[in-house]
Design a protein around this motif. Structure first.
Motif, PDB file in Angstrom:
ATOM      1  N   ILE A   1       0.888  -1.159   0.000  1.00 51.91           N
ATOM      2  CA  ILE A   1       0.000   0.000   0.000  1.00 51.91           C
ATOM      3  C   ILE A   1       0.926   1.208   0.000  1.00 51.91           C
ATOM      4  O   ILE A   1       1.567   1.506   1.019  1.00 51.91           O
ATOM      5  CB  ILE A   1      -0.946   0.000   1.213  1.00 51.91           C
ATOM      6  CG1 ILE A   1      -1.835  -1.241   1.192  1.00 51.91           C
ATOM      7  CG2 ILE A   1      -1.775   1.281   1.224  1.00 51.91           C
ATOM      8  CD1 ILE A   1      -2.752  -1.391   2.383  1.00 51.91           C
ATOM      9  N   GLY A   2       1.022   1.829  -1.158  1.00 50.50           N
ATOM     10  CA  GLY A   2       2.008   2.889  -1.312  1.00 50.50           C
ATOM     11  C   GLY A   2       3.393   2.283  -1.168  1.00 50.50           C
ATOM     12  O   GLY A   2       3.721   1.301  -1.815  1.00 50.50           O
ATOM     13  N   ARG A   3       4.206   2.846  -0.283  1.00 51.14           N
ATOM     14  CA  ARG A   3       5.544   2.319  -0.042  1.00 51.14           C
ATOM     15  C   ARG A   3       5.577   1.311   1.096  1.00 51.14           C
ATOM     16  O   ARG A   3       6.611   0.704   1.357  1.00 51.14           O
ATOM     17  CB  ARG A   3       6.489   3.471   0.278  1.00 51.14           C
ATOM     18  CG  ARG A   3       6.713   4.361  -0.926  1.00 51.14           C
ATOM     19  CD  ARG A   3       7.545   5.580  -0.638  1.00 51.14           C
ATOM     20  NE  ARG A   3       8.589   5.369   0.353  1.00 51.14           N
ATOM     21  CZ  ARG A   3       9.325   6.330   0.871  1.00 51.14           C
ATOM     22  NH1 ARG A   3       9.133   7.569   0.489  1.00 51.14           N
ATOM     23  NH2 ARG A   3      10.255   6.071   1.767  1.00 51.14           N
ATOM     24  N   ARG A   4       4.446   1.134   1.759  1.00 50.73           N
ATOM     25  CA  ARG A   4       4.392   0.225   2.917  1.00 50.73           C
ATOM     26  C   ARG A   4       4.208  -1.219   2.484  1.00 50.73           C
ATOM     27  O   ARG A   4       3.425  -1.517   1.593  1.00 50.73           O
ATOM     28  CB  ARG A   4       3.242   0.607   3.843  1.00 50.73           C
ATOM     29  CG  ARG A   4       3.447   1.983   4.450  1.00 50.73           C
ATOM     30  CD  ARG A   4       2.442   2.274   5.488  1.00 50.73           C
ATOM     31  NE  ARG A   4       2.743   1.440   6.649  1.00 50.73           N
ATOM     32  CZ  ARG A   4       1.919   1.275   7.667  1.00 50.73           C
ATOM     33  NH1 ARG A   4       0.765   1.864   7.663  1.00 50.73           N
ATOM     34  NH2 ARG A   4       2.260   0.520   8.679  1.00 50.73           N
TER      35      ARG A   4
END
Length: 72
Positions: free
Chosen positions: A48-51
């Motif tokens: 999720i995004g950079r996570r």
């Protein structure tokens, strides 16, 4: 315990996705071993995004598999 408080606690009963840190702490392994398990697709991950997040059910499934293999 109040339901609102349980949901606010990281790693509480209602957590569906774990952070990398929460996952390796639950498995009691190093961060690098966790990344090895992710690279070898022994654990699932969600970006999720950079996570990078690890589904709790994936961690539980991995533990069950390791348990069964240790009994064989």
């Amino acid at each position: 315990m109040n339901e609102v408080i349980k949901r606010a606690i990281p790693g509480g009963e209602d957590t569906l996705l774990l952070t990398v840190r929460e996952a390796y702490m639950r498995l009691r392994i190093s961060k690098w071993k966790l990344y090895d398990l992710l690279r070898s697709h022994q654990l699932e991950m969600v970006k999720i995004g950079r996570r990078t997040l690890i589904p709790l059910r994936s961690v539980e499934s991995y533990i069950r598999k390791q348990w069964q293999e240790s009994l064989a």
